[in-house]
Each structure stands twice: as structure tokens, then as C-alpha cells.
Design an enzyme around this catalytic site. Sequence first.
Site, PDB file in Angstrom:
ATOM      1  N   ARG A  58       0.838  -1.218   0.000  1.00  0.00           N
ATOM      2  CA  ARG A  58       0.000   0.000   0.000  1.00  0.00           C
ATOM      3  C   ARG A  58       0.865   1.257   0.000  1.00  0.00           C
ATOM      4  O   ARG A  58       0.550   2.249  -0.685  1.00  0.00           O
ATOM      5  CB  ARG A  58      -0.917  -0.020   1.242  1.00  0.00           C
ATOM      6  CG  ARG A  58      -1.799   1.210   1.406  1.00  0.00           C
ATOM      7  CD  ARG A  58      -2.828   1.316   0.289  1.00  0.00           C
ATOM      8  NE  ARG A  58      -3.564   2.562   0.379  1.00  0.00           N
ATOM      9  CZ  ARG A  58      -3.172   3.739  -0.111  1.00  0.00           C
ATOM     10  NH1 ARG A  58      -2.021   3.812  -0.768  1.00  0.00           N
ATOM     11  NH2 ARG A  58      -3.901   4.818   0.015  1.00  0.00           N
TER      12      ARG A  58
ATOM     13  N   GLY B 161       6.770 -47.465 -16.282  1.00  0.00           N
ATOM     14  CA  GLY B 161       6.291 -46.339 -17.078  1.00  0.00           C
ATOM     15  C   GLY B 161       5.171 -46.691 -18.033  1.00  0.00           C
ATOM     16  O   GLY B 161       4.112 -46.068 -18.024  1.00  0.00           O
TER      17      GLY B 161
ATOM     18  N   ASP C 118       3.012 -61.170  -8.375  1.00  0.00           N
ATOM     19  CA  ASP C 118       3.780 -59.982  -7.970  1.00  0.00           C
ATOM     20  C   ASP C 118       3.678 -59.829  -6.459  1.00  0.00           C
ATOM     21  O   ASP C 118       2.719 -59.268  -5.936  1.00  0.00           O
ATOM     22  CB  ASP C 118       3.243 -58.738  -8.683  1.00  0.00           C
ATOM     23  CG  ASP C 118       4.089 -57.506  -8.386  1.00  0.00           C
ATOM     24  OD1 ASP C 118       4.959 -57.571  -7.493  1.00  0.00           O
ATOM     25  OD2 ASP C 118       3.877 -56.470  -9.041  1.00  0.00           O
TER      26      ASP C 118
ATOM     27  N   ASN D  32       5.570 -58.071  -4.438  1.00  0.00           N
ATOM     28  CA  ASN D  32       6.260 -56.880  -3.923  1.00  0.00           C
ATOM     29  C   ASN D  32       5.584 -56.408  -2.637  1.00  0.00           C
ATOM     30  O   ASN D  32       4.374 -56.128  -2.622  1.00  0.00           O
ATOM     31  CB  ASN D  32       6.194 -55.781  -4.990  1.00  0.00           C
ATOM     32  CG  ASN D  32       7.042 -54.563  -4.628  1.00  0.00           C
ATOM     33  OD1 ASN D  32       7.302 -54.294  -3.469  1.00  0.00           O
ATOM     34  ND2 ASN D  32       7.455 -53.820  -5.642  1.00  0.00           N
TER      35      ASN D  32
ATOM     36  N   HIS E 140       2.843 -53.525  -1.897  1.00  0.00           N
ATOM     37  CA  HIS E 140       1.403 -53.628  -2.098  1.00  0.00           C
ATOM     38  C   HIS E 140       0.670 -54.276  -0.916  1.00  0.00           C
ATOM     39  O   HIS E 140      -0.553 -54.440  -0.983  1.00  0.00           O
ATOM     40  CB  HIS E 140       1.113 -54.424  -3.370  1.00  0.00           C
ATOM     41  CG  HIS E 140       1.815 -53.887  -4.579  1.00  0.00           C
ATOM     42  ND1 HIS E 140       1.545 -52.641  -5.098  1.00  0.00           N
ATOM     43  CD2 HIS E 140       2.810 -54.405  -5.357  1.00  0.00           C
ATOM     44  CE1 HIS E 140       2.323 -52.426  -6.149  1.00  0.00           C
ATOM     45  NE2 HIS E 140       3.101 -53.469  -6.324  1.00  0.00           N
TER      46      HIS E 140
END
Length: 903
Positions: free
Chosen positions: A131, A695, A804, A806, A809
Site C-alpha cells: 500500500r 512407465g 507380484d 512386492n 502392495h
Amino acid sequence: MAELRFDGQTVVVTGAGGGLGKAYALFFASRGAKVVVNDLGGSFKGEGQSSKAADVVVDEIRAAGGKAVANYDSVENGENIIETAIKEFGRIDVLLNNAGILRDVSFKNMSDADWDLIIKVHVKGAYKCARAAWPHFRKQKYGRVINTASAAGLFGSFGQCNYSAAKLSQVGFTETLAKEGYKYNIICNVIAPIAASRMTQTVMPPDILENLKPDWVVPLVAVLVHSSNKHETGSIFEVGGGHIAKLRWERAKGALLKTGPSLTPGAVLKKWNNVNDFSEPSYPSGVADFMSLLEEAQKLGDNEPGEQLDFTGKVALITGAGGGLGRSYALLFAKYGASVVVNDLVNPDDVVQEIQKLGGKAVGNKASAEDGDAVVKAAIDAYGRVDIIVNNAGILRDKAFANMEDKMWDQVIAVHLHGTFKVTKAAWPYMLKQKYGRIVNTTSTSGIYGNFGQANYAAAKLGILGFSRALAREGAKHNINVNTIAPNAGTNMTRSIMPEEMVQAFKPEQVAPMVVALCSDKVPKPPTGLLFEVGSGWHARTRWQRSGGHGFPIDVKLTPEAILKAWSDIINFDDGRADHPEDSQDGLKSIMNNMQNKSGGIQGAGETNTEILENIKKAKGMQSEGSKFKYDDRDVILYNLSIGAKRTELPLVYENSDSFQALPTFGVVPYFGAEVPWNIDDILPNFNPMMLLHGEQYLEIRKFPIPTTATLVSYPKLVEVVDKGKSAIMVSGTTTKDANTGEDVFYNESSAFIRGSGGFGGSSKGTNRGAATAVHQPPKRKPDAVVEEATTEEQAALYRLNGDRNPLHIDPDFSKVGGFKTPILHGLCFFGISGKHVYQTYGPFKNIKVRFAGTVLPGQKLRTEIWKEDNRVIFQTIVVETGKPCIAGAGAELMGDGKAAKL
């Protein structure tokens, strides 16, 4: 490129005694500017005062031949800081509002002092300095302002309700200044920096702080405040650790419902998916066209009623409920059985009597929202509890910023921001004790997008959103939901800024159903921390969108000139890399990923690694001995169940069904775990399995129908390794054959993205392999088909039985190490679910290709959006709860014309 200079200009930096402020001061002085080094010299908590901090910086600048002067005022006295610039150097050209403090504390323990001091320094301080500088900027028709937000403000942060409110307020404030200043060549932007300072050292680990130097932030600010920047204004940038990205608001298409009696809370909830539908988003810079929306809404047929809500036994407290929106909320809550506390500073009694005449329960409370204790006491005294708060009280004190007085600023901040804090704070202990609460706070499109003459209101209203988002995080585990609305309605407050016909047309009754719906127990997940624009029968969620941005090598000094060269990347929202961050972890993601970006990893910048290149060449020529995979109908049923087959779908779950079959994406199961003939460490430098991301996945079905019992052999082969500079892409292809006949059954290609493994001198572009490398862009039209399916809490536990195992999970401790709060679903599981949706809609396909774009938590709902183009379909899969894609750029080639949908 010519060096960006600031010769002849005066730059004011607040909080310049250390950290980011000091880096600003030293840089601008080195580029020819005269610098006002402001610092109060207190602690990062705002305690104490000393002239030493500013003096040390001034001495350093002068010793290097630059010009600087110290100022020791608090930013509350911004006029004194600007006066120093005018008195010493005759002008001010650039204002960097950087001063800040932290008072982190959980909301239940937050004192008024903790709140007030943060607001005073961050909100009032930025206002006072801007201001005071504004008349000088307007007179010389030149000015540049940077205000400072933070990730805590953008997304909300646990234990930082005060700081989150203060920091997001800076976005609304900046957007308004940008609109008011543009015709005077006053450019105003806001940054959310991630930089090491004495503030952040209390909340960030040392190894991260090492790479978050203020030097990464300064060059962006230099670009934004340079005289060559004529148009980038009102913008928000996230910056730190060598990464810069731009943020903007993204608004859902929303749900338009007929106005009138059939616009009920149940009707709004019935259309909840539409409210949150971002398939056709807009990127607004201002309020929606509510008059056109109202005209459309009035043409619609009556709304489907949806579920009838019941608030019997619940106590709803509405502030500012003597008229307008508040009155409308109070009447509707009472209609659905709630006991209502009607708060109003002027006259609550008329609304109380109105409710009672209709057979409802209500009491009045005549008090200012700033006296939150008295407001909440009325609820406790009358009903013994408080379940729902709608913070609605508000005032306007509109004025062009050049003419705004401190009193106007203070009053608006006090009623809106401080009042919301005080009422919520008073109710919080009761909600914690009863483990239940529903809070709706009120922001405004003036805050979200900025608006002429409303710098005070915009700052207050977006501050409320920052507060709400932080509070939602603290309340979630206690069953306290906090949401924010930006309503459009004609009221006595808006009568001063709207034509009378609009005041009459935009009825508060068009907003109230959304508020009541949000306070119910029927809001789908996530039920908290969200922002909605509402009015004229239209209801739409609004969220952030962030550009993919640009990452700079962290071992090379960053300059403004380098940023300018990458500017088109930084602000590009249309290259497929944009995302929708929703929390501080999302906010840090790009910056943390950039920590691996070293100059040696950039193509052409380092030496060619002949050993790696030779190893890749050898690996590509290696032959696999083959890995056997024997399966029968039990394995087929298990796979089908693991991607959501129902017990009623007999062809998928019953081996004696005439059309018993494996879903097409079963093709990813036999090759999984097949032994590869090469060693990854030999073909990738600096390989770290924690830096590997799945990916893309391509599956080709070469034998149809797929056998339901067989012995297969899979032969993996290295297809290529692509050098992306700071990362690498490894593509493996696996041919799976029938062990008895030698026929090809499946072909899979899997692309792994490995951060930190590039820069070895390999090819930076992958080869074109037709369908396996095709990029599928969704058409710019509505999907031809949409399939939704909720995953289950047990989905990952079931899917892992396909092979899978892993622990990411299933094991919460392991998933936390990977950066996930809870175990996540397998990518190939939601790949299978998406493929199933395509199969069920358009029939069998020859091949399918997807790009993995995000994570899915077991229990979240997936929405697959499908477009048909001849014998090809293009699709993407969205996580409904977050609105984020988990699969993008996906496509499948159909076996037929797609008219024979399966199952």
C-alpha cells in the site's frame, strides 16, 4: 542472451537479514540495483528485535561495491520501509514481500497470539508495504511486486492452520493487485518457494535442506520483476531445488440443476459425480457466467430427488444468519430436522421466529463472529452440543487499492478471517470430544481469482480457504469434515456491487442445498478439504493444476537467463505433464525428483560411457533360455477375480460355463518373473531399484481365444535403453509361446523409467515400433463411453497372488519407506481393470498400450473414459476420489468393429 540488469532501480526486500531475503538482497545489488535491506532482527517465531541482521547484509553489499541501506522496522510499519527507499534513493521499483515467521501448533492448542502474530506479519505486513509503495508505482507507471505463499498455503498443512491461512491469502491479494495494477505497468506475482531457512530447518531434514538453497528461488524472482516482463502477472509459481512450475485454477464442468423446489441437498448429492467431473475443465480468471447458467437451469426439468437427508439430533450453528445466505442455510437445516443457532450481529430474532413458525427448532445469538466463544456458548447452553458450523458472516469495504485505508483492511480481515478462526476454535473441543463435526467455510471468487477494488476481501477470503485446507487435515482422523464454498448470491452485502436485477435473480436458496449436502454424512470420499463454486443451480469443484515445469541441474548455478530459455516449458500446461497436486507431499514431488538432476547426466554434457554402451549392445543380443509358466482354470479364475470379476459373471468365474474365458489382460501374468539374460547393473549407471518406476505397458494377444489351461514359455529380450539425460528408460520385450505347439500366445513390452541412471551417451530417442510405441491423445470431445468401478480394500492382497509379491502392495511399513502412507495397488491390476472396461464395452482387442500416470489406493474408485475411433479405442482411467489419472495416453486395437460388447 544479455544479462538481466537492474541498474538505476531500487529494490525493497523485507525480512532480508537471512535466508531467502538475504539472497535476494545480494543478488539484486550484484545486478546494479540499490537495495533497502529490511529486517526486524527477531527470531523466526517473531520474538525480539535487533539491527544486526540487516547491518551485516548491508555491509556485505557495500564491501562488494554495491549500494544498500538498512531498515529495522516491522513490516506492520510498511510506510516507514518504503519511506527509507524514497528518502535514500528517490524511488522504489521492486517490492519483495518476503518477511515471515512460524508459530506451528496443532489447532486444538493454538492460542489467539499464535494466530494473530502470523496474520499480522504475513498478511498485514504485505498489505502495508504494498500500500505504501502503490502511489509511487502508479505515479511513475512502473512497479514490480512479489508476494510469498507456500506449499502449506496452497495445500494446507497439519499444525499450520495459521500459516496456511496467511500464505494462501497472499494468492488472492496478489491476483487482485495484478488486476488493478496492470494498466499502470505494475506487475504482481506470487511464489511458493521451497528453500532452506531458519524457518524451514525446524520442519525439514538436513539432507534435504542441503539441496534447497535460496539460490534456486532468486533467479525466478529476477525474471518476474525485470522490466522485460510485461505480461506474466497474477501468476503463481512453485519453485525450489532446481525445479520451477506454474499453478493455475482448474474448474470442473460441474452439475447444473433446475432451480426451485426440486433443488434439494439430495438432488445435489445425486449429481455428485458431475460436480467433480473434470473431463471438460475450464481455466478461469474470474467468476462464472451465472446469469447464463441461471437461464439454462430454469429450462431444465425437475431434478431427481436423491436421498432424503435427516439432521434430527444435530445442532447447526450459522453465523451471519439474520438474512441473505445465512438465513437460507438456517431455514433449510431446520427443515431437515436440525436444531439451529441463528447468529447475527444485528437481528437474529426474525429468522428464529420464522423457523419456529414452520415447526422447527432455533435459538438466536446476537454477537460478532469475532467473539467466537460467545457464539458457540449459545449452542452449548441451548442444546448441549454443536455438530455443524457454517461460517458465513461477512462485510464489504470495497475500494481501489490506491485509496484503501488501514481501517478498511483491518475490518474485513477481522470479520472474515479472524471471525472464522474464532468461531471454529471455540467449537473445536466439542467436536473433538464427540468425534464428529461438519464445517463449511466461505471463500469467494474474488479471493480465488482476484477482483478490482477488493484487495482486502480477496486476501481474507483466500486466507479462509488456506485455513480450511489445513484444518481438514487435522480434523480427518476425528471425523470432522471441513469444506469451502465460493457462493454467488444476491444479498444485502452484494447489493452494493451487483445490479438490483441480479440481486433478485441470484437467490440464496440456490446455494443452500450444497451447504446442507456438505454437512451430511452422505458425501462420497474424499468428503473433506475441497473447494466448490456454487450458485444459479450450478455446482462445481475447483482445484489446482500444475504445469510439468522444468528442472535445472542442481550442480550448476542457476541464472535468470537460463530460466528465460526454459520459460515455455515452465508455463506449459498442454504437453501432457501437468498434474493436480493436492497436498504438501504432491507439492514436493517434482522438487524431490529433481534432486537427481546433475549436469553430468545431461546428454552431451558429460563423457560417453563406452562400457555401458557396449554392455547394452551385448545385452540386446542375448537369448533367453525361457521360463516356464503352467496354469489351469483355477489361475484364470483367480486373475479374473483379482481385477474385479463378479460372482454373477459366470464366464469369468465358473470353469463349466460354456463361454469360460480369461480376460485379455491375463497376458501380463505368464511372463511376469521370467528370468532375463542380462544384468541391469551392467546396462544402467548408478542403478537403484528404489528409483525405478513402471512407465508403460504394451500387450499383444497373438492367440485368441486365450487358452484357459496351458504350459507356456516366456523369452525376455532387451529391446532398448534410452538415455534421457538425468534418467533412463529400459524397454524389455517378452514373447510367450505355447510349450507344446511353439505358437506365439502373447507379446509384452514393459518400459521402466529409472531416475538417476542417464547421461551415459546413449540415444536420447527410442525407436518407433508401431503399436508398442504409439502415443494416444484423447479427442477433445466427451467420451463415447464411461465405466466406473470401485476397487476393494482387499484388491492388492488378492492381486499379488498372481505372482507380484512386492511388499509395497501389502506391508504398510514397506510402503512408507517408498513414500506411500498406505500400501498401493499394483499398476498391472488397474491396467487389468481398465482393459476389462474396454473389453466389456467394445469387445476383444488385438493389443493394448497404457502409460502409468499415478497411484491407486485399494478401495478407491476408478473411472475409465473411452473414445472410439474406427477399430481403435483411446482411453484414460481416473481415480474418482482425487480426480487424478492413473492411466493416460492409452489405446487398444479392436479385433472387430467394436459393436459386439462382451459380458
